[in-house]
Design a protein around this motif. Structure first.
Motif, PDB file in Angstrom:
ATOM      1  N   LEU A  74       0.717  -1.056  -0.028  1.00  0.00           N
ATOM      2  CA  LEU A  74       0.036   0.080   0.027  1.00  0.00           C
ATOM      3  C   LEU A  74       0.740   1.198   0.024  1.00  0.00           C
ATOM      4  O   LEU A  74       0.669   2.315  -0.560  1.00  0.00           O
ATOM      5  N   LYS A  75       1.939   1.354   0.645  1.00  0.00           N
ATOM      6  CA  LYS A  75       2.722   2.367   0.776  1.00  0.00           C
ATOM      7  C   LYS A  75       3.425   2.897  -0.488  1.00  0.00           C
ATOM      8  O   LYS A  75       3.640   3.658  -1.128  1.00  0.00           O
ATOM      9  N   ASP A  76       3.757   1.508  -1.270  1.00  0.00           N
ATOM     10  CA  ASP A  76       4.513   1.792  -2.789  1.00  0.00           C
ATOM     11  C   ASP A  76       3.343   2.377  -3.677  1.00  0.00           C
ATOM     12  O   ASP A  76       3.510   3.123  -4.445  1.00  0.00           O
ATOM     13  N   GLN A  77       2.117   1.731  -3.564  1.00  0.00           N
ATOM     14  CA  GLN A  77       1.153   2.330  -4.356  1.00  0.00           C
ATOM     15  C   GLN A  77       0.637   3.747  -4.210  1.00  0.00           C
ATOM     16  O   GLN A  77       0.415   4.462  -4.949  1.00  0.00           O
ATOM     17  N   GLY A  78       0.955   4.161  -2.586  1.00  0.00           N
ATOM     18  CA  GLY A  78       0.540   5.516  -2.373  1.00  0.00           C
ATOM     19  C   GLY A  78       1.463   6.601  -2.995  1.00  0.00           C
ATOM     20  O   GLY A  78       1.123   7.592  -3.530  1.00  0.00           O
ATOM     21  N   ASP A 154       4.514  12.139   8.007  1.00  0.00           N
ATOM     22  CA  ASP A 154       3.419  11.304   8.245  1.00  0.00           C
ATOM     23  C   ASP A 154       3.505  10.135   7.383  1.00  0.00           C
ATOM     24  O   ASP A 154       4.474   9.233   7.368  1.00  0.00           O
ATOM     25  N   ASN A 155       2.534  10.198   6.470  1.00  0.00           N
ATOM     26  CA  ASN A 155       2.286   8.833   5.569  1.00  0.00           C
ATOM     27  C   ASN A 155       3.041   8.843   4.269  1.00  0.00           C
ATOM     28  O   ASN A 155       3.396   9.883   3.806  1.00  0.00           O
ATOM     29  N   GLY A 157       2.633   8.237   0.278  1.00  0.00           N
ATOM     30  CA  GLY A 157       1.712   8.982  -0.640  1.00  0.00           C
ATOM     31  C   GLY A 157       1.836  10.549  -0.146  1.00  0.00           C
ATOM     32  O   GLY A 157       2.158  11.602  -0.936  1.00  0.00           O
ATOM     33  N   GLU A 158       1.465  10.862   0.994  1.00  0.00           N
ATOM     34  CA  GLU A 158       1.284  12.026   1.529  1.00  0.00           C
ATOM     35  C   GLU A 158       3.003  12.797   1.520  1.00  0.00           C
ATOM     36  O   GLU A 158       2.819  13.957   1.232  1.00  0.00           O
ATOM     37  N   ILE A 159       3.874  11.991   1.648  1.00  0.00           N
ATOM     38  CA  ILE A 159       5.255  12.801   1.823  1.00  0.00           C
ATOM     39  C   ILE A 159       5.627  13.097   0.255  1.00  0.00           C
ATOM     40  O   ILE A 159       6.414  14.047   0.116  1.00  0.00           O
ATOM     41  N   VAL A 160       5.092  12.753  -0.633  1.00  0.00           N
ATOM     42  CA  VAL A 160       5.242  13.037  -2.014  1.00  0.00           C
ATOM     43  C   VAL A 160       4.681  14.660  -2.017  1.00  0.00           C
ATOM     44  O   VAL A 160       5.586  15.450  -2.619  1.00  0.00           O
ATOM     45  N   PHE A 161       3.704  15.087  -1.450  1.00  0.00           N
ATOM     46  CA  PHE A 161       3.201  16.365  -1.306  1.00  0.00           C
ATOM     47  C   PHE A 161       4.008  17.234  -0.393  1.00  0.00           C
ATOM     48  O   PHE A 161       4.446  18.416  -0.521  1.00  0.00           O
ATOM     49  N   ASP A 162       4.625  16.777   0.686  1.00  0.00           N
ATOM     50  CA  ASP A 162       5.630  17.216   1.663  1.00  0.00           C
ATOM     51  C   ASP A 162       6.627  17.705   0.919  1.00  0.00           C
ATOM     52  O   ASP A 162       7.358  18.848   1.163  1.00  0.00           O
ATOM     53  N   LYS A 181       9.996   7.962  10.003  1.00  0.00           N
ATOM     54  CA  LYS A 181      10.010   6.956  10.985  1.00  0.00           C
ATOM     55  C   LYS A 181      11.111   5.979  11.021  1.00  0.00           C
ATOM     56  O   LYS A 181      11.749   5.831   9.858  1.00  0.00           O
ATOM     57  N   ALA A 182      11.723   5.656  11.838  1.00  0.00           N
ATOM     58  CA  ALA A 182      12.835   4.796  12.135  1.00  0.00           C
ATOM     59  C   ALA A 182      12.628   3.392  11.351  1.00  0.00           C
ATOM     60  O   ALA A 182      13.514   2.863  10.819  1.00  0.00           O
ATOM     61  N   ARG A 183      11.435   2.796  11.750  1.00  0.00           N
ATOM     62  CA  ARG A 183      11.065   1.543  11.284  1.00  0.00           C
ATOM     63  C   ARG A 183       9.654   1.579  10.909  1.00  0.00           C
ATOM     64  O   ARG A 183       9.026   2.532  11.334  1.00  0.00           O
ATOM     65  N   PRO A 184       9.138   0.553  10.023  1.00  0.00           N
ATOM     66  CA  PRO A 184       7.889   0.697   9.517  1.00  0.00           C
ATOM     67  C   PRO A 184       6.957   0.544  10.714  1.00  0.00           C
ATOM     68  O   PRO A 184       6.784  -0.037  11.762  1.00  0.00           O
ATOM     69  N   ALA A 185       5.731   1.475  10.454  1.00  0.00           N
ATOM     70  CA  ALA A 185       4.777   1.603  11.441  1.00  0.00           C
ATOM     71  C   ALA A 185       3.375   2.073  10.475  1.00  0.00           C
ATOM     72  O   ALA A 185       3.576   3.206  10.087  1.00  0.00           O
ATOM     73  N   LEU A 186       2.549   1.209  10.423  1.00  0.00           N
ATOM     74  CA  LEU A 186       1.252   1.389   9.451  1.00  0.00           C
ATOM     75  C   LEU A 186       1.803   1.915   8.263  1.00  0.00           C
ATOM     76  O   LEU A 186       2.814   1.219   7.750  1.00  0.00           O
ATOM     77  N   ASN A 187       1.342   2.904   7.712  1.00  0.00           N
ATOM     78  CA  ASN A 187       1.866   3.321   6.185  1.00  0.00           C
ATOM     79  C   ASN A 187       2.679   4.511   6.127  1.00  0.00           C
ATOM     80  O   ASN A 187       2.797   5.250   5.477  1.00  0.00           O
ATOM     81  N   ASP A 188       3.258   4.784   7.468  1.00  0.00           N
ATOM     82  CA  ASP A 188       4.066   5.878   7.581  1.00  0.00           C
ATOM     83  C   ASP A 188       5.181   5.732   6.698  1.00  0.00           C
ATOM     84  O   ASP A 188       5.876   4.875   6.640  1.00  0.00           O
ATOM     85  N   ALA A 189       5.882   6.987   6.471  1.00  0.00           N
ATOM     86  CA  ALA A 189       7.098   6.861   5.632  1.00  0.00           C
ATOM     87  C   ALA A 189       8.323   6.592   6.391  1.00  0.00           C
ATOM     88  O   ALA A 189       8.593   7.340   7.644  1.00  0.00           O
ATOM     89  N   THR A 190       9.350   5.935   5.953  1.00  0.00           N
ATOM     90  CA  THR A 190      10.484   5.485   6.543  1.00  0.00           C
ATOM     91  C   THR A 190      11.678   6.311   5.876  1.00  0.00           C
ATOM     92  O   THR A 190      11.424   6.952   4.814  1.00  0.00           O
TER      93      THR A 190
END
Length: 284
Positions: A74-78, A154-155, A157-162, A181-190
């Motif tokens: 989902l993260k890659d898709q986002g 945060d997420n 997908g979102e980080i692209v707009f960031d 994020k240091a490690r994977p947590a939900l769909n947050d950006a690492t």
């Protein structure tokens, strides 16, 4: 912010989503959900904040499911969808308010929030939401504070707009420290996501919010680089609800700009807006 009954339901629904994404069968799913609910209830009366409790619950779910990153696909898709949308809408974004609004709309890339759905046609959704603007718009007060920025992401997908907003800030001479994020947590950006998008070549400092998989932030437990940046910054840009829940009630920080979509009732109530509102709220 403290945890509520609706928060519990939302957290367990996210655990259920994690089970589905991990391909767990019905027995493992039920065991995982029961164990996470038990842990959640045991933590409910502690002094931990909602994001700290949620982080512990999700780490426990990942351990039970024996998966390091159930949201990876989902993260890659986002990210891929956001890149395509950014390429399409970028010509219509010019002012600081525009870049902030685009970043806030990007915050809707958030899977598993009960009652919130990630749209399947983000390009159309973006244009619709862009035309509506911000319910709380403190951008005129935020911009003069952007000399030295700590940007809490945060997420995916979102980080692209960031990235668009960060590039705008850099073009104005801002010093930007980006914390992912240091490690994977939900769909947050690492760190991997940030580097894939070239953000390590754009920001002045790329670091993590802490050493573990935390969805929010506790300044006292943050990395040395982030602690140093927080001690010297003129503004913290805090993206998303977990960072809002972590920092909104604190009065020992530099000015904080909360950029987010209020996707649930407890957060919307705390911010004083209807559910679904997009806000750029400055706390000085």
């Amino acid at each position: 912010m403290k945890i509520t009954d609706s928060c519990i339901d939302c957290l367990i629904s996210r655990v259920q989503l994690e089970c589905r994404l991990a391909g767990a069968d019905s027995l493992i799913t039920q065991r995982t959900m029961d164990s996470c609910r038990h842990l959640l209830l045991s933590l409910k009366t502690t002094q931990l904040s909602h994001p700290q409790i949620a982080s512990r619950v999700h780490r426990h779910a990942y351990e039970m499911l024996n998966t390091p990153d159930p949201f990876r696909e989902l993260k890659d898709q986002g990210n891929a969808e956001a890149i395509a949308v950014c390429r399409d809408v970028r010509p219509g974004i010019s002012s600081f308010r525009d870049f902030v609004l685009a970043s806030v709309i990007g915050n809707t890339f958030d899977y598993g929030v009960k009652g919130h759905t990630v749209t399947t046609n983000f390009s159309t959704f973006f244009r619709q939401e862009f035309s509506k603007g911000l319910v709380i718009d403190d951008t005129d007060r935020i911009l003069p504070l952007t000399g030295r920025v700590v940007y809490l992401s945060d997420n995916c997908g979102e980080i692209v707009f960031d990235r668009l907003l960060i590039q705008f800030l850099k073009s104005r001479g801002s010093h930007v420290t980006l914390a992912v994020k240091a490690r994977p947590a939900l769909n947050d950006a690492t760190l991997d996501d940030a580097r894939m998008l070239g953000l390590d070549r754009i920001v002045d400092c790329l670091t993590t919010n802490c050493e573990s998989a935390e969805i929010g932030i506790c300044p006292e437990e943050s990395t040395p680089a982030l602690k140093d940046a927080l001690s010297r910054c003129t503004l913290v840009i805090a993206k998303g609800m977990a960072n809002f829940e972590s920092l909104f009630e604190r009065d020992d920080l530099p000015p904080v700009a909360f950029l987010m979509a209020a996707k649930c009732q407890p957060v919307a109530h705390e911010a004083g807006v209807p559910v679904g509102s997009k806000i750029a709220l400055l706390r000085e």
